[in-house]
Write an enzyme that holds these catalytic residues in place. Structure first.
Site, PDB file in Angstrom:
ATOM      1  CB  THR A 159      -0.890   0.034   1.263  1.00 26.02           C
ATOM      2  OG1 THR A 159      -0.024   0.080   2.397  1.00 26.02           O
ATOM      3  CG2 THR A 159      -1.772  -1.188   1.358  1.00 26.02           C
TER       4      THR A 159
ATOM      5  CE  LYS B 291     -15.280  12.623  12.166  1.00 26.89           C
ATOM      6  NZ  LYS B 291     -14.017  11.941  12.428  1.00 26.89           N
TER       7      LYS B 291
HETATM    8  P1  ADP Z   1      -3.493   3.318  -1.146  1.00 30.39           P
HETATM    9  O1  ADP Z   1      -2.306   2.585  -1.625  1.00 30.39           O
HETATM   10  O2  ADP Z   1      -3.372   4.796  -0.954  1.00 30.39           O
HETATM   11  O3  ADP Z   1      -4.292   2.608  -0.102  1.00 30.39           O
HETATM   12  P2  ADP Z   1      -5.277   2.346  -3.038  1.00 30.39           P
HETATM   13  O4  ADP Z   1      -4.911   2.362  -4.455  1.00 30.39           O
HETATM   14  O5  ADP Z   1      -5.377   1.088  -2.330  1.00 30.39           O
HETATM   15  O6  ADP Z   1      -4.286   3.297  -2.441  1.00 30.39           O
HETATM   16  O7  ADP Z   1      -6.545   3.258  -2.791  1.00 30.39           O
HETATM   17  C1  ADP Z   1      -7.691   2.871  -2.115  1.00 30.39           C
HETATM   18  C2  ADP Z   1      -8.524   4.055  -1.737  1.00 30.39           C
HETATM   19  O8  ADP Z   1      -8.703   4.956  -2.822  1.00 30.39           O
HETATM   20  C3  ADP Z   1      -9.919   3.674  -1.344  1.00 30.39           C
HETATM   21  O9  ADP Z   1      -9.976   3.205  -0.023  1.00 30.39           O
HETATM   22  C4  ADP Z   1     -10.668   4.989  -1.537  1.00 30.39           C
HETATM   23  O10 ADP Z   1     -10.492   5.867  -0.449  1.00 30.39           O
HETATM   24  C5  ADP Z   1      -9.979   5.588  -2.725  1.00 30.39           C
HETATM   25  N1  ADP Z   1     -10.759   5.326  -3.936  1.00 30.39           N
HETATM   26  C6  ADP Z   1     -10.526   4.397  -4.875  1.00 30.39           C
HETATM   27  N2  ADP Z   1     -11.440   4.484  -5.870  1.00 30.39           N
HETATM   28  C7  ADP Z   1     -12.279   5.493  -5.543  1.00 30.39           C
HETATM   29  C8  ADP Z   1     -13.443   6.085  -6.145  1.00 30.39           C
HETATM   30  N3  ADP Z   1     -13.915   5.685  -7.317  1.00 30.39           N
HETATM   31  N4  ADP Z   1     -14.042   7.091  -5.497  1.00 30.39           N
HETATM   32  C9  ADP Z   1     -13.589   7.543  -4.306  1.00 30.39           C
HETATM   33  N5  ADP Z   1     -12.502   7.043  -3.690  1.00 30.39           N
HETATM   34  C10 ADP Z   1     -11.850   6.034  -4.300  1.00 30.39           C
END
Ligand code: ADP
Length: 542
Positions: free
Chosen positions: A186, A439
């Site tokens: 991640t 918030k």
């Molecule tokens: P990281 O490595 O930062 O965790 P990821 O590629 O795993 O990155 O990203 C996951 C996060 O990205 C999700 O938990 C969400 O917050 C955000 N995300 C992914 N797709 C969308 C979307 N279509 N709309 C809103 N948020 C999104």
């Protein structure tokens, strides 16, 4: 009583064999870091993947050993996808946009024994090689004569020399389908990155689910351009889906600017593209400036962060392209939901359809999801109640590599860190990441909703809404904006633009104009960094 059907493990090698036997004419086109266009088919790709497997045998890499890659989307990377995992080793894709110290940390944490890299990343490798004692072979993904001899890196070979003398036959081993196949960390926005270790089974089930008609809908009639990188969450599984369905692949390499992406889409007659909103922002900017249109592109998958409605509208109304808004994460391989309309939605007005398209969509079969309140009580799927989103399914993480971060599950569910609503038809809408939600006076303001409105303003290129401390309301929203080149808009005009679109108390207290918003390694706005940059700022109402 057990069923009487054949018990065949779901393995990545079966995908390779299938592509070899039934899609051998499927084209794979790559814009190379060398600058030219490379073109071949699975007929040439698969034997080279077998050569990779033989080269790994020769390097004495045992089953389960990790092979790292630091590479763009391209044919050699694809060969490694299949050759490494197919032969029972673990393909560890690394995000080259991380800082070199983090890259070294990840390589050491993963225990990579071989590291394959594109020549673009030679400076990173030079900087970290001596800090990665476990790597016994460095492979530069280039021709033998392109390898400089003054790198100072021990045990360095060119990819072509490395695989060139190997046999192109290889008996893929019969592995346990639960065996590890690939590893992805991640982004580690908080703390050290954590490794997600996908299995052969999870990868194949994800590929089956992701190519369904109401998912990414990929078939042998498609030409697919994954702008999403193969170095992060396996380019959303598209390389595997190509072997499964026979869709043509077009790899953009390092050239991700609007012009390069547009030219490739047109030259290769791409029908389906996939990427994060920031990439499409550059593409649409280039097209708008040059008054261009697509000739074949029909659909584009957008995910990774929320796709602004203005972008979905521009794709549809100006360019005739349907956006498939998708949501997922590294821990989910990554696909969770995709937004497609149901039959009954066809009679709705364009605006009503757009409102649905702006949601992140319905879960792919294999992903179960629920939303809960702060006490963990399940909330209704009424499209109004918002709570933390939890998921479970066969391609969702159970624990992180080497047990990092302890047990992430809550009663068998993985907490996503996202806040969402789910409507009675199962459409998910992400309102925020829990750490980004604002918030204000006990109520929550969705930063995504505020950003989406700002992005619809003609002068706005990028917008981030962040929480600022407030003595009375705890937090109030601040809008940070990058203007489009040459465009002008004042603070007051922008705030007036919110009138009637959201409740008064949700409208930001102020607007700050900046030259750039910091982006993370996966092209997402880094709100934490933005908050740090603006730590001296004070809201006018505070
Ligand atoms: P990281 O490595 O930062 O965790 P990821 O590629 O795993 O990155 O990203 C996951 C996060 O990205 C999700 O938990 C969400 O917050 C955000 N995300 C992914 N797709 C969308 C979307 N279509 N709309 C809103 N948020 C999104």
């Amino acid at each position: 009583m057990l069923g009487l059907m054949q018990n065949q493990p779901l393995l990545i090698s079966s995908l390779i064999d299938f592509a070899d036997r039934f899609h051998s004419d499927t084209e794979i086109v790559s814009r190379r870091v060398e600058g030219d266009i490379h073109r071949y088919t699975f007929k040439e790709c698969v034997p080279r993947a077998r050569q990779v497997a033989n080269a790994l045998d020769k390097a004495n890499l045992g089953v389960g050993s990790r092979v790292g890659t630091l590479a763009w989307n391209g044919y050699r990377h694809l060969e490694l996808y299949f050759g490494v995992s197919g032969s029972g080793r673990v393909l560890h894709t690394i995000n080259p946009r991380l800082i070199p110290e983090q890259v070294a940390w990840i390589i050491n944490h993963a225990g990579d024994e071989v590291l394959c890299f594109d020549m673009t990343f030679l400076p990173i490798i030079k900087a970290i090689a001596s800090h990665c004692p476990g790597v016994k072979l460095w492979v530069a993904m280039c021709d033998a004569d392109a390898l400089p001899n003054d790198t100072g890196i021990n045990q360095l070979v060119s990819y072509e020399a490395w695989i060139g003398s190997e046999r192109s036959e290889y008996p893929w081993p019969m592995l346990d389908e639960q065996a590890a196949a690939c590893l992805c960390y991640t982004s580690g926005t908080t703390g050290n990155p954590k490794g997600v270790l996908y299995s052969h089974r999870s990868t194949l089930l994800h590929a089956y689910g992701a190519c369904l008609p109401d998912s990414l809908n990929m078939s042998a009639r498609d030409t697919v351009l994954p702008v999403v990188p193969m170095f992060h969450v396996n380019a959303w599984g598209i390389p595997y889906i190509s072997a499964l369905t026979g869709c043509k692949l077009v790899f953009p390499g390092a050239a991700l600017d609007g012009k390069s992406v547009y030219d490739l889409i047109e030259a290769e007659k791409v029908t389906l593209a996939a990427g994060v909103p920031t990439v499409w922002q550059m593409l649409l900017g280039h097209m708008e400036q040059n008054n261009l249109r697509f000739s074949e592109l029909k659909r584009t998958v957008i995910g990774g962060s929320a796709c602004p409605p203005a972008m979905i509208r521009a794709f549809k109304e100006t360019y005739g392209v349907t956006v498939l808004h998708a949501w997922g994460m590294t821990e989910m391989s990554p696909l969770g939901t995709v937004c497609t309309l149901k039959k009954r939605h066809e009679s709705l007005s364009a605006d009503e359809q757009l409102a649905i398209n702006c949601k992140q969509g319905r879960p792919v079969f294999g992903v179960d999801m629920k939303i809960v309140d702060e006490e963990g009580n399940t909330l209704p799927h009424d499209g109004k109640a918002q709570g933390e989103l939890l998921v479970k399914g066969p391609w969702i993480v159970q624990t992180y590599f080497r047990g990092e971060g302890g047990d992430p599950l809550v009663d068998g569910w993985f907490p996503t860190g996202d806040v969402a609503t789910i409507d009675p038809e199962g459409y998910l809408q992400i309102t925020d990441r829990s750490k980004d939600v604002i918030k204000s006076g006990g109520e929550w303001i969705s930063s995504i909703e505020v950003e989406n409105i700002a992005m619809a303003h003609a002068a706005v290129a990028m917008a981030a809404c962040i929480a600022m401390p407030h003595p009375k309301w705890d937090e109030r929203p601040l809008l940070v904006v990058v203007k489009k080149p040459g465009a002008e808009v004042t603070r007051d005009a922008l705030l007036a633009f919110f009138e009637g679109k959201i409740s008064k108390w949700q409208v930001p207290d102020d607007v700050v104009f900046v030259d750039a918003i910091p982006l993370g390694a996966t092209g997402k706005m880094q709100k934490m960094k933005l908050r740090e940059e603006l730590s001296d700022y004070k809201l006018p109402t505070a």
